[in-house]
Design an enzyme around this catalytic site. Structure first.
Site, short mmCIF file in Angstrom:
data_model
loop_
_atom_site.label_atom_id
_atom_site.label_comp_id
_atom_site.label_asym_id
_atom_site.label_seq_id
_atom_site.Cartn_x
_atom_site.Cartn_y
_atom_site.Cartn_z
N ARG A 64 -20.11 -12.20 -14.87
CA ARG A 64 -20.90 -10.99 -14.60
C ARG A 64 -21.93 -11.30 -13.51
O ARG A 64 -22.17 -10.50 -12.62
CB ARG A 64 -21.60 -10.49 -15.87
CG ARG A 64 -22.67 -9.42 -15.58
CD ARG A 64 -23.04 -8.53 -16.76
NE ARG A 64 -23.13 -9.24 -18.01
CZ ARG A 64 -24.11 -10.08 -18.36
NH1 ARG A 64 -25.10 -10.34 -17.53
NH2 ARG A 64 -24.09 -10.67 -19.53
N TYR A 116 -21.42 13.91 -2.05
CA TYR A 116 -20.26 13.76 -2.92
C TYR A 116 -20.58 14.38 -4.29
O TYR A 116 -21.66 14.15 -4.84
CB TYR A 116 -19.95 12.27 -3.04
CG TYR A 116 -18.86 11.92 -4.01
CD1 TYR A 116 -17.54 12.26 -3.75
CD2 TYR A 116 -19.15 11.24 -5.18
CE1 TYR A 116 -16.54 11.92 -4.64
CE2 TYR A 116 -18.15 10.89 -6.07
CZ TYR A 116 -16.85 11.24 -5.80
OH TYR A 116 -15.87 10.91 -6.68
N ASP A 188 -24.74 6.69 2.08
CA ASP A 188 -23.39 6.57 1.52
C ASP A 188 -22.44 6.59 2.71
O ASP A 188 -22.22 7.62 3.35
CB ASP A 188 -23.13 7.75 0.57
CG ASP A 188 -21.74 7.66 -0.08
OD1 ASP A 188 -20.86 6.98 0.48
OD2 ASP A 188 -21.54 8.31 -1.13
N LYS A 213 -12.04 3.83 -1.32
CA LYS A 213 -11.54 4.70 -0.25
C LYS A 213 -11.08 3.85 0.95
O LYS A 213 -10.15 3.10 0.82
CB LYS A 213 -12.62 5.71 0.11
CG LYS A 213 -13.34 6.34 -1.11
CD LYS A 213 -12.45 7.25 -1.94
CE LYS A 213 -13.06 7.67 -3.27
NZ LYS A 213 -14.38 8.24 -3.23
C1 LIG Z 1 -15.41 8.48 -4.07
C2 LIG Z 1 -16.81 8.58 -3.55
C3 LIG Z 1 -17.89 8.08 -4.31
C4 LIG Z 1 -17.73 7.55 -5.70
O1 LIG Z 1 -17.00 6.35 -5.73
P1 LIG Z 1 -16.04 5.92 -6.96
O2 LIG Z 1 -15.46 4.64 -6.47
O3 LIG Z 1 -15.04 7.01 -7.17
O4 LIG Z 1 -16.92 5.75 -8.14
C5 LIG Z 1 -19.15 8.17 -3.74
N1 LIG Z 1 -19.35 8.71 -2.52
C6 LIG Z 1 -18.34 9.18 -1.78
C7 LIG Z 1 -18.62 9.77 -0.45
C8 LIG Z 1 -17.03 9.14 -2.27
O5 LIG Z 1 -16.05 9.63 -1.55
#
Ligand SMILES: *Cc1c(COP(=O)(O)O)cnc(C)c1O
Length: 393
Positions: A64, A116, A188, A213
């Protein structure tokens, strides 16, 4: 442990050059395994580490707290973001949640108004119950940030390009405004990826990713990552990463690390296909509006050119005929799979109002119900355009 050491190829005879993005994507944080010579960082599928003597270990105690596969991923993505430190998480949301533990009840966080859906849900439905205060502002006009900031505003949360409306925010300008008032800027960077923009170099304090992503890129792993430069904030976040414990497993770190190696070449292919598809959509009689930063009609096309190296592979568009027509199209494509998520090599289509943004239906984020979102993959562009043409016919 996760500070970026330059692990790119070494020749003791020569001074260390500053390697380019593509080289760092393949080598940063990834030396050949010292015990076997394995060129690929192994999947250290272990929970604990043997100590040589009491309190004497080789840098790892418990997985962890730290794991070598995770360390490699953390260093690699930190390097791609031009940042000093990386911290890995089990998902993008786990990364966001852990960042929010930096703040205390009574603190105010100003977020862009098109974040998001999952971020909005976490902030307003979960964290607001613990005394954090959130507000939205349309940050496409940076002066709104100055207007909406309060004495207790501790952070400004930016997403650019935004999801799903593809609005852009001037990271440098908003960062400068936030700094005047002592607030942290968190970006983000999931949609753009570090290939396209590096927010820390524009004045942001923290970059957060859903590695699920573009960074992973193959729709086979869920993960999150945080990159930052500030030593003190890193100490706090590293403590929280371990204390909260929302960490990724070594297998998922390995998958993302493998994906990252081809980030540059994938992003160029995503962008090339997206440009062609955007042109096709612009000329299509059933399309009302195309939202892609790479086309001249995007209201912030100039900012996109200044701030982004690549316009990426995400396109949103509104169709004539309202919800019914949008529904018909997303159900009729064959190559474009009807699915949530984005950033993989395969093309996806979705209806944000019903799918990714259903969780924010009651929020100020207004998603038009004739809006379709594409995550353009790297298949043959002619096949993708034909698929859309048939579905829209
Ligand atoms: C998918 C996404 C998230 C969240 O991420 P997860 O891996 O699904 O928890 C946050 N911000 C954006 C812009 C995203 O596309």
């Amino acid at each position: 442990m996760t500070e970026v050491t330059d692990n790119t190829p070494k020749n003791p005879e020569q001074p260390e050059p500053r390697y380019g993005f593509e080289t760092r994507a393949i080598h940063a944080g990834q030396e050949a395994d010292p015990t076997t010579g394995s060129i690929i960082v192994p999947i250290y599928q272990t929970s604990t580490y043997v100590q040589d003597n009491l309190g004497q270990h080789k840098g790892y105690e418990y997985s962890r707290t730290g794991n070598p596969t995770r360390t490699a991923l953390e260093q690699c993505i930190a390097s791609l973001e031009d940042g000093k430190y990386g911290l890995g998480f089990a998902s993008g949301m786990a990364a966001e949640t852990t960042i929010m533990y930096l703040f205390s009840p009574g603190d105010h966080i100003l977020m862009s108004d098109d974040v998001y859906g999952g971020s909005y849900r976490l902030f307003e439905r979960v964290l607001a119950r613990y005394g954090l205060q959130f507000d939205c502002a349309d940050m496409t006009d940076p002066s709104n940030v100055r207007k909406e900031m309060r004495d207790n505003t501790k952070a400004v949360w930016i997403e650019t390009p935004s999801n799903p409306l593809m609005k852009l925010i001037d990271i440098a300008e908003v960062s400068a405004i936030a700094k005047e008032r002592g607030a942290r800027v968190i970006v983000d960077n999931t949609f753009a990826s570090p290939y396209s923009q590096q927010p820390l170099t524009l004045g942001a304090d923290i970059v957060v990713h859903s590695t699920t992503k573009y960074l992973g890129g193959h729709s086979d792993a869920v993960g999150g990552l945080v990159v930052l430069n500030d030593d003190e904030m890193y100490e706090k976040l590293a403590f929280l990463q371990n204390a909260v414990g929302a960490v990724p497993g070594p297998m998922d770190c390995f998958l993302v690390l493998r994906g990252v190696k081809t980030l540059g070449i994938r992003m160029r292919a995503h962008e090339s296909n997206a440009r062609k598809i955007a042109q096709f959509l612009v000329q299509h009689p059933k399309v009302e509006r195309v939202r892609y930063p790479g086309i001249a009609s995007h209201p912030q096309h100039d900012l996109a050119g200044r701030q982004m190296r690549s316009f990426g592979g995400m396109i949103s568009f509104e169709v004539k005929g309202g919800f019914e027509e949008a529904k018909r199209i997303v159900e009729r494509t064959r190559l474009f799979a009807l699915a949530e998520s984005l950033g993989g090599v395969e093309s996806l289509i979705e209806h944000p109002g019903v799918m990714t943004h259903a969780s924010v239906a009651d929020s100020p984020l207004k998603v038009p119900d004739n809006l379709i979102r594409l995550s353009v993959g790297i298949e043959d562009s002619d096949d993708l355009i034909r698929d859309l043409a048939v579905a829209m016919g």
